[in-house]
Design an enzyme around this catalytic site. Structure first.
Site, short mmCIF file in Angstrom:
data_model
loop_
_atom_site.label_atom_id
_atom_site.label_comp_id
_atom_site.label_asym_id
_atom_site.label_seq_id
_atom_site.Cartn_x
_atom_site.Cartn_y
_atom_site.Cartn_z
N PHE A 1 0.63 -1.24 -0.50
CA PHE A 1 -0.07 -0.10 0.09
C PHE A 1 0.88 1.37 0.23
CE2 PHE A 1 0.42 -0.20 4.70
CZ PHE A 1 0.47 1.19 4.19
N LYS A 2 2.25 1.57 1.02
CA LYS A 2 3.19 2.13 0.20
C LYS A 2 3.33 3.43 -0.65
CE LYS A 2 5.23 1.55 5.01
NZ LYS A 2 4.57 -0.41 4.98
N ASP A 3 2.45 2.45 -1.65
CA ASP A 3 2.76 3.28 -3.86
C ASP A 3 2.39 3.25 -3.37
OD1 ASP A 3 4.81 0.77 -4.71
OD2 ASP A 3 3.50 -0.47 -5.07
#
Ligand SMILES: *Cc1c(COP(=O)(O)O)cnc(C)c1O
Length: 433
Positions: free
Chosen positions: A106-108
């Protein structure tokens, strides 16, 4: 819009300064001065909108005053060039798959958004020598490094604990080259985070270098994480499953869940949240006792949540005016051992043919145990299970297909700079740049 510090001892700053500084001068975290309630008309039609249309409305509420509309629209579109589908796991538990981006976690979203916002300000100012520092317990480093890869005028330094991230996570930020340098620190993630924090407090370094942080403390990484809560709601609405929604977030530094809490403050109809912890259950203990007691992190199989002093806790306190009761009214919590996490991955794979990663497993299990009749549960599946290949294959006794994107990283050559856990050494390294 101005940003204030959670410690209330620093002047309010512009978006540009909040993004570039990362941390306020009084060591507090920046918070947006206003959290707009979005109009009812937006929520009425939300199920007819695309991810980028929804995200733009949310982005506009925070960044619209400071970034021209066309630029902001483009940044949102460039950031979200992959889907984040809601997938049914059981009759009342759904998975929000946040792992279809370049580094499969999700950190993308935050990494890509922040790279573009910072790139915009740097270009406006004609700057050429900005240094981004980021400490990682696994996935932050790859998301930030890949978000910033090739961005002109920006050098990225990724600090990570030697031997404490999985080989697959490691190759995603140690093989890139170009403007990305990986620093292998002899210590824990908390040591890496402390080193980065010390850099920003050091006057000599700040006088000598243009420094900024890309940890989840940065508002340009943290706020865009609200986007997908709205989009998930829209998808559930289409399925007729958006009433009595309980969202469970596997949490480490608590940036992801805090962005969700902000979404709720903007009017998103989420009934309540669950923060799922692994054995690093500092937040869980806080909810039980009302006392926040950081302690050294321990290693677990959900290693991106191995955090002993969650930085975004300060934002949660701020959001709820430091009222323990108010926090407890919106958020409950759970804590799981590695054994329970493994048993959950195995059970869900065998019973529902759905493969969880160890972080998502905490989220699923918390909903399975905690949902009340009539509630619908959504957990954030924060990373692709193949990112934890040996662990997951060991648990299910089956092989896991590694996505093509990941195979490309695994073929690269590792390049790192070794660093002792010493601020003096780190400072010397930075001053020599
Ligand atoms: C970073 C991360 C988390 C924790 O997110 P926070 O915002 O730090 O709470 C959970 N799962 C995965 C896979 C992560 O990479």
């Amino acid at each position: 819009m101005k940003y204030y510090s959670t410690n209330q001892q620093a002047d309010r700053v512009s978006l540009r300064d909040a993004v570039v500084k990362g941390l306020a001068s009084d060591k507090g975290l920046f918070m947006p001065e206003a959290i707009q309630t979005l109009p009812a008309s937006f929520f009425e039609k939300i199920s007819t909108l695309s991810f980028t249309e929804i995200a733009y409305v949310v982005a506009d509420a925070f960044f619209g005053e400071d970034i021209p509309a066309d630029t902001l629209k483009q940044i949102v579109e460039d950031t979200l060039s992959f889907d984040t589908p809601v997938v049914k796991v059981t009759d009342n538990i759904y998975s929000l798959e946040l792992y279809h981006g370049p580094t499969l976690a999700f950190k993308d979203v935050g990494g890509r958004f922040m790279a573009r916002i910072l790139g915009y300000f740097i270009q406006q100012e004609g700057q050429t020598d900005v240094n981004v520092l980021v400490a990682t317990s696994g996935d932050t480093g790859s998301a930030v490094a890949n978000g910033f890869l090739g961005v002109k005028g920006i050098q990225v330094f990724v600090l990570y604990p030697k031997g404490k991230v999985s080989p697959i996570q490691e190759c995603q930020f140690t093989t890139l080259g170009q403007n990305i340098t990986a620093l292998e620190v002899e210590g824990t993630f908390d040591d890496c985070q402390a080193l980065v924090k010390q850099v920003f407090m050091d006057e000599e370094l700040n006088a000598h270098l243009n420094l900024t942080s890309a940890n989840s403390i940065n508002v340009a990484r943290f706020l865009p994480q609200a986007f997908y809560y709205f989009y998930a709601y829209a998808q559930l609405m289409r399925m007729g499953k958006s009433n009595n929604l309980v969202v469970c977030v596997p949490s480490g530094n608590f940036g992801n869940i805090t962005a969700g809490l902000i979404g709720k403050r903007m009017g998103l109809p989420i009934k309540r949240f669950i923060a799922a912890n692994n054995q690093n259950d500092i937040f869980h203990q806080y909810l039980l006792s009302g006392v926040y007691q950081p302690r050294p992190s321990v290693s677990t199989i959900a290693n991106a949540m191995d955090v002993g002093d969650p930085s975004n806790f300060a934002r949660i306190l701020d959001l709820y005016n430091h009222k323990h009761e108010a926090i407890k009214a919106d958020i409950s919590s759970t804590t799981y051992s590695d054994e329970t996490i493994a048993a959950t991955v195995k059970d869900v794979y065998e019973t529902h043919a759905y493969l969880l990663d160890p972080h998502g497993a905490c989220g699923y299990q918390a909903l399975k145990e905690g949902l009340q009749p009539g509630e619908v549960g959504l957990f954030l599946e924060t990373a692709h299970p193949a990112k934890f290949l040996e662990t997951v294959e060991g648990i299910i006794g089956d092989s896991v297909v590694v996505p093509e994107k990941l195979q490309v990283f695994m073929k690269g050559t590792k390049q790192t700079v070794m660093l002792p856990n010493s601020f003096t050494e780190f400072k010397r390294y930075l001053l020599a740049l």
